[in-house]
Design an enzyme around this catalytic site. Sequence first.
Site, PDB file in Angstrom:
ATOM      1  N   GLU A  78       0.969  -1.157   0.215  1.00 49.51           N
ATOM      2  CA  GLU A  78       0.112  -0.110  -0.133  1.00 49.51           C
ATOM      3  C   GLU A  78       0.628   1.018  -0.097  1.00 49.51           C
ATOM      4  O   GLU A  78       0.349   2.287   0.230  1.00 49.51           O
ATOM      5  CB  GLU A  78      -0.818  -0.027   0.969  1.00 49.51           C
ATOM      6  CG  GLU A  78      -2.067  -0.762   1.283  1.00 49.51           C
ATOM      7  CD  GLU A  78      -2.941  -0.840   0.064  1.00 49.51           C
ATOM      8  OE1 GLU A  78      -3.037  -0.009  -0.927  1.00 49.51           O
ATOM      9  OE2 GLU A  78      -4.029  -1.719   0.185  1.00 49.51           O
ATOM     10  N   HIS A 160     -13.052  -3.791   3.370  1.00 51.91           N
ATOM     11  CA  HIS A 160     -11.060  -4.169   4.177  1.00 51.91           C
ATOM     12  C   HIS A 160     -10.681  -3.980   5.289  1.00 51.91           C
ATOM     13  O   HIS A 160     -10.175  -4.717   6.372  1.00 51.91           O
ATOM     14  CB  HIS A 160     -10.614  -3.359   2.609  1.00 51.91           C
ATOM     15  CG  HIS A 160      -8.633  -3.565   2.887  1.00 51.91           C
ATOM     16  ND1 HIS A 160      -8.064  -3.399   2.435  1.00 51.91           N
ATOM     17  CD2 HIS A 160      -8.072  -3.867   3.515  1.00 51.91           C
ATOM     18  CE1 HIS A 160      -6.610  -3.498   2.153  1.00 51.91           C
ATOM     19  NE2 HIS A 160      -6.930  -4.240   3.494  1.00 51.91           N
TER      20      HIS A 160
HETATM   21 ZN    ZN Z   1      -5.421  -3.979   4.825  1.00 49.83          ZN
END
Ligand code: ZN
Length: 217
Positions: A78, A160
Amino acid sequence: MSISFLKVRQEVIAIGKDMKSSSLVVGTWGNISARVPGEALMAITPSGVDYDEITPDGIVIMDYNGNVIEGDLKPSIEFGLHSAIYKAREDVNAIMHTHSTYTTAFAIARKPIPAAAEDLVQIVGGDVRVGEYCLPGSPELGPEIVKSLEGRNAVILANHGSLAAGKDLKETMKIVNVVEKSAQSVILAMTLGGVVPLCQEDIDFMRDFYLNKYGQR
Ligand SMILES: [Zn+2]
């Protein structure tokens, strides 16, 4: 290792241990970053390493265009999401992404956490919105989350988890905990007949108090 990166790396490691011991994530999921003071760089957790086992060298120093400046490990998947937020938000110096239980309940229901608890509106700035669903690590996720985070310090990632963005790591950890507590309280309030949201005028008053008057000044 550059000495100027050591302090921020140690701070990220310490918050990671706190995050894991607070059960805000399971295993190696979640990720944490902080800006390197005075540089257009961030220190971000590596991908898939246990939070108790990360050494300072394992925290990856990156710029906001995806280039690794220092670090042997692969950064969190991320990194693009974290970079997009640092580029868009000058007020943000630290980011935590977690999979905590009650907040994830809102994420999988795709429902915002309403602006009902006073501590939540003070520290987040209002309700916690849900971004449109995007796959983890996808290029669409960053812009979507920047949009949903506008005027707020926390946001829900559909199906999520959540993301908190604060002025430093300590405040960001506090945001994560207040959001999780609010999510839990709202679910409990549902069993009592529902939630009474705060009005915008009161939210604005409390937000201003938190940002400009709260604590020892
Ligand atoms: Zn995550």
